[in-house]
Design a protein around this motif. Structure first.
Motif, PDB file in Angstrom:
ATOM      1  N   ARG A   1       0.815  -1.211   0.000  1.00 37.11           N
ATOM      2  CA  ARG A   1       0.000   0.000   0.000  1.00 37.11           C
ATOM      3  C   ARG A   1       0.853   1.268   0.000  1.00 37.11           C
ATOM      4  O   ARG A   1       0.337   2.377  -0.176  1.00 37.11           O
TER       5      ARG A   1
ATOM      6  N   ARG B   1      -3.308   6.243   6.499  1.00 36.56           N
ATOM      7  CA  ARG B   1      -4.572   6.819   6.922  1.00 36.56           C
ATOM      8  C   ARG B   1      -5.607   5.707   7.055  1.00 36.56           C
ATOM      9  O   ARG B   1      -5.326   4.544   6.774  1.00 36.56           O
ATOM     10  N   ARG B   2      -6.786   6.072   7.466  1.00 37.49           N
ATOM     11  CA  ARG B   2      -7.851   5.076   7.645  1.00 37.49           C
ATOM     12  C   ARG B   2      -8.128   4.335   6.337  1.00 37.49           C
ATOM     13  O   ARG B   2      -8.314   3.116   6.341  1.00 37.49           O
ATOM     14  N   ALA B   3      -8.142   5.066   5.225  1.00 36.36           N
ATOM     15  CA  ALA B   3      -8.410   4.440   3.923  1.00 36.36           C
ATOM     16  C   ALA B   3      -7.346   3.396   3.585  1.00 36.36           C
ATOM     17  O   ALA B   3      -7.654   2.358   2.985  1.00 36.36           O
ATOM     18  N   ASP B   4      -6.101   3.663   3.975  1.00 38.04           N
ATOM     19  CA  ASP B   4      -5.023   2.710   3.702  1.00 38.04           C
ATOM     20  C   ASP B   4      -5.189   1.450   4.550  1.00 38.04           C
ATOM     21  O   ASP B   4      -5.017   0.329   4.057  1.00 38.04           O
TER      22      ASP B   4
ATOM     23  N   LEU C   1      -7.976   0.287   5.743  1.00 33.06           N
ATOM     24  CA  LEU C   1      -9.133  -0.440   5.225  1.00 33.06           C
ATOM     25  C   LEU C   1      -8.767  -1.219   3.962  1.00 33.06           C
ATOM     26  O   LEU C   1      -9.229  -2.350   3.766  1.00 33.06           O
ATOM     27  N   ALA C   2      -7.939  -0.621   3.107  1.00 33.39           N
ATOM     28  CA  ALA C   2      -7.534  -1.296   1.871  1.00 33.39           C
ATOM     29  C   ALA C   2      -6.720  -2.545   2.182  1.00 33.39           C
ATOM     30  O   ALA C   2      -6.881  -3.588   1.527  1.00 33.39           O
TER      31      ALA C   2
ATOM     32  N   GLU D   1      -4.919  -1.464  -4.699  1.00 35.30           N
ATOM     33  CA  GLU D   1      -6.117  -1.346  -5.545  1.00 35.30           C
ATOM     34  C   GLU D   1      -5.729  -1.033  -6.987  1.00 35.30           C
ATOM     35  O   GLU D   1      -6.151  -0.036  -7.567  1.00 35.30           O
TER      36      GLU D   1
END
Length: 287
Positions: A135, A145-148, A150-151, A189
């Motif tokens: 990532r 971050r939170r998005a990372d 979650l990914a 992603e």
């Protein structure tokens, strides 16, 4: 998704507005598959002083799933390693997403799964740490971050390894190692997924999980280039097969119906029980 369902799904992706599929995985000029994501033109490459690729052409269009087939030593792995810049080309040109490889910088758009190896490369690490490294290309200054997060979790769930996130990769089986390597590639992603022998030496349970994972990526519109010895459980997903032999493309079109090295187009072999001493017998689609 059953094999039949996967075939129907692939047909829906690969047919144009008039229902026509042209044998190269394209659906005319207006459908899902569009501009080339990978474009390889007359590429030659050497390892040491030995020619490995001899002027190959390869195009993979957006949304396509292409299998690169061939016997050991045919140049399959070298071909994908030239695409990602790991092996320099002697001549010819390569483009990714329409950009010459030498100028391409958007590596977060590309997920690469090498041939099976120890996931951490001998460095003590947990499953989550290895997958998180995939990532980094999406982060700013390496800060998650939170998005990372979650990914990373999503990637682990896709390959059925979320429950092993805190385990050391040293405790994993070979198939689980391969699933971690795939999760690492998926964590970014990517739009393009390149996988080198993802099923080699992997147990049946892991093969089924990997096939399911790839189906989900294809369903989201990912473009996929796979190096394979045999199509196996991935066969329903394959739009097109490109067969290499001695560093040359000998077939580019519908996947061979049979599997195994002897079924590959352009394969030459001499049966040891043949007492006639006859020359090589050519088998396959190009006979």
């Amino acid at each position: 998704m059953s094999g039949r369902d996967a075939r129907e799904h692939k047909d829906r992706r690969s047919h144009g507005r008039d229902g026509h599929r042209d044998g190269h995985g394209q659906d005319g000029r207006d459908g899902i598959m569009g501009e080339p994501v990978i474009a390889v033109h007359e590429v030659t490459a050497e390892l040491g002083a030995r020619p490995v690729l001899r002027g190959i052409d390869l195009t993979v269009r957006r949304g396509e799933v292409v299998a690169l087939l061939g016997a050991n030593g045919s140049g399959k792995s070298t071909a994908v390693r030239t695409v990602i810049g790991q092996v320099p080309v002697s001549s010819g040109r390569i483009e990714l997403f329409g950009t010459p490889l030498r100028r391409f910088r958007s590596w977060s758009r590309v997920g690469y799964v090498p041939q099976r190896t120890t996931a951490a490369g001998g460095v003590p690490a947990t499953v989550a740490e290895v997958v998180s490294s995939g990532r980094l290309s999406r982060t700013r200054f390496g800060l998650f971050r939170r998005a990372d997060r979650l990914a990373v979790h999503r990637a682990l769930e896709l390959v059925g390894m979320a429950d092993r996130a805190k385990d050391s990769v040293d405790a994993l089986s070979g198939g689980q190692h391969q699933r971690v390597l795939i999760a690492r590639a998926l964590a970014a992603e990517p739009e393009l997924l390149i996988m080198d022998e993802p099923m080699a030496g992997v147990d049946l349970a892991s093969q089924e999980i990997l096939a399911r994972t790839l189906r989900e990526q294809v369903a989201t519109g990912a473009t996929v280039l796979l190096v394979l010895h045999e199509l196996g459980p991935l066969e329903p997903l394959i739009d097109r097969a490109v067969v290499l032999r001695d560093g040359c493309v000998v077939h580019d079109g519908p996947p061979p119906q049979a599997v195994g090295q002897h079924a590959l187009p352009g394969h030459d072999h001499v049966h040891p029980h043949d007492s006639s001493g006859a020359g090589p017998i050519r088998t396959g689609l190009l006979s």
